[in-house]
Design a protein around this motif. Structure first.
Motif, PDB file in Angstrom:
ATOM      1  N   UNK A 114     -10.701 -15.917  -7.740  1.00 56.32           N
ATOM      2  CA  UNK A 114      -9.729 -14.673  -7.200  1.00 56.32           C
ATOM      3  C   UNK A 114     -10.491 -13.992  -6.135  1.00 56.32           C
ATOM      4  N   UNK A 115     -11.977 -14.022  -6.159  1.00 55.79           N
ATOM      5  CA  UNK A 115     -12.571 -13.134  -5.041  1.00 55.79           C
ATOM      6  C   UNK A 115     -12.939 -14.278  -3.857  1.00 55.79           C
ATOM      7  N   UNK A 141      -5.971 -16.341 -17.527  1.00 51.59           N
ATOM      8  CA  UNK A 141      -5.205 -15.087 -16.906  1.00 51.59           C
ATOM      9  C   UNK A 141      -5.258 -14.393 -18.325  1.00 51.59           C
ATOM     10  N   UNK A 142      -5.407 -13.274 -18.069  1.00 53.31           N
ATOM     11  CA  UNK A 142      -5.314 -12.106 -19.353  1.00 53.31           C
ATOM     12  C   UNK A 142      -4.629 -10.788 -18.600  1.00 53.31           C
ATOM     13  N   UNK A 143      -4.227 -10.068 -19.642  1.00 53.69           N
ATOM     14  CA  UNK A 143      -3.542  -8.778 -19.450  1.00 53.69           C
ATOM     15  C   UNK A 143      -4.644  -7.992 -19.263  1.00 53.69           C
ATOM     16  N   UNK A 167      -1.631 -11.592  -8.372  1.00 57.09           N
ATOM     17  CA  UNK A 167      -0.812 -10.984  -8.978  1.00 57.09           C
ATOM     18  C   UNK A 167      -1.260  -9.944  -9.923  1.00 57.09           C
ATOM     19  N   UNK A 168      -0.360  -9.732 -11.143  1.00 51.48           N
ATOM     20  CA  UNK A 168      -0.837  -8.731 -12.146  1.00 51.48           C
ATOM     21  C   UNK A 168      -1.711  -9.016 -13.334  1.00 51.48           C
ATOM     22  N   UNK A 223       4.582 -14.263 -12.743  1.00 52.65           N
ATOM     23  CA  UNK A 223       4.641 -12.911 -13.438  1.00 52.65           C
ATOM     24  C   UNK A 223       3.918 -12.788 -14.661  1.00 52.65           C
ATOM     25  N   UNK A 224       3.918 -11.581 -15.025  1.00 53.67           N
ATOM     26  CA  UNK A 224       3.122 -11.186 -16.271  1.00 53.67           C
ATOM     27  C   UNK A 224       4.290 -11.758 -17.270  1.00 53.67           C
TER      28      UNK A 224
END
Length: 267
Positions: free
Chosen positions: A211-212, A255-257, A235-236, A184-185
């Motif tokens: 991711x792809x 992983x970044x926002x 995920x987010x 989760x974030x």
């Protein structure tokens, strides 16, 4: 020949000189000497900013050593030191109610200044249940990190990832699925970095962390198992593979926002 009286006088002079040397008074510190605690507080803060500059490859223990000078310097300077120090802390046992290292149980007033933290997973097995517990603990703590790095270093734990069949093994698939789909974030972490856990085959890395690219899904029954390719249900986070040359072992996943990424593009 020397007269006995002359010898006696000489002995007295030598003895007095030795006595003076042994009982010499120590020099006192003058108020106008360049002594750090005599410097105005505003100047000391500037000095701390210079002392605790970017640590580069310096370990946290060496970087924080000036804080051991005295209690006053510690209380004045720990903010600058914690903001720029890169803490590398191991987790070598999943036993106990908490997984996070003891240093992360410092008062929140101090932990809130940490910006760079790396956790090295040194347990024998890559147990996804324990790893998820660690991330939950960190997300609920007082940390406000610019970057959190999670690395797997113990050879016994890295062995499944180093195999040619890495995407097939259960623990590697579970770790990849947790990172790419279930993690989760974390509002208190701006970026998570996961270095390659020893994967040397490009296709294996892509199946687990790109991711792809699709991942392997195992199904069927115990008597008739099936394997198929399936797209990852991301995920987010925003997932980015950082490639450092052609050596897959040096690649890392970031992983970044999404919000932070948009801000950087706007600037």
């Amino acid at each position: 020949m020397l007269h006995p009286a002359d010898l006696a006088v000489g002995a007295v002079i030598v003895g007095y000189g030795m006595w003076r040397r042994c009982h010499r008074r120590p020099k006192t510190i003058e108020i106008d000497m360049p002594y750090l605690l005599n410097v105005p507080a505003e100047i000391r803060l500037l000095i701390y900013e210079f002392v605790f500059n970017e640590p580069d490859q310096q370990s946290a223990s060496s970087f924080l050593r000036p804080l051991l000078t005295c209690q006053q310097i510690y209380h004045e300077a720990y903010r600058y030191a914690f903001l720029r120090s890169r803490f590398v802390l191991p987790v070598d046992s999943p036993a106990g109610p908490f997984l996070s290292p003891h240093i992360l149980r410092l008062p929140s007033s101090k932990l809130s200044y940490l910006r760079y933290l790396e956790i090295t997973w040194s347990c024998t097995f890559c147990n996804i249940h324990e790893i998820s517990r660690l991330f939950v603990e960190l997300s609920r703590g007082p940390l406000r990190l610019d970057q959190f790095t999670f690395s797997i270093r113990l050879p016994a734990c890295k062995n499944p990832f180093c195999s040619k069949l890495a995407p097939v093994y259960r623990e590697t698939r579970e770790f990849g699925r947790y990172v790419m789909e279930e993690l989760p974030l974390m509002d208190n972490v701006q970026k998570i970095v996961i270095p390659s856990p020893g994967i040397s085959i490009k296709k294996s890395y892509q199946m687990l962390f790109a991711p792809n690219k699709p991942c392997l899904k195992l199904g069927g029954s115990a008597d008739a198992p099936t394997i198929r390719l399936s797209a990852k249900k991301l995920g987010n986070w925003r997932y980015t593979v950082i490639r450092d040359g052609t050596d897959v072992r040096r690649w890392k996943l970031e992983l970044t926002h999404y919000q932070e990424t948009k801000k950087k593009r706007a600037t």
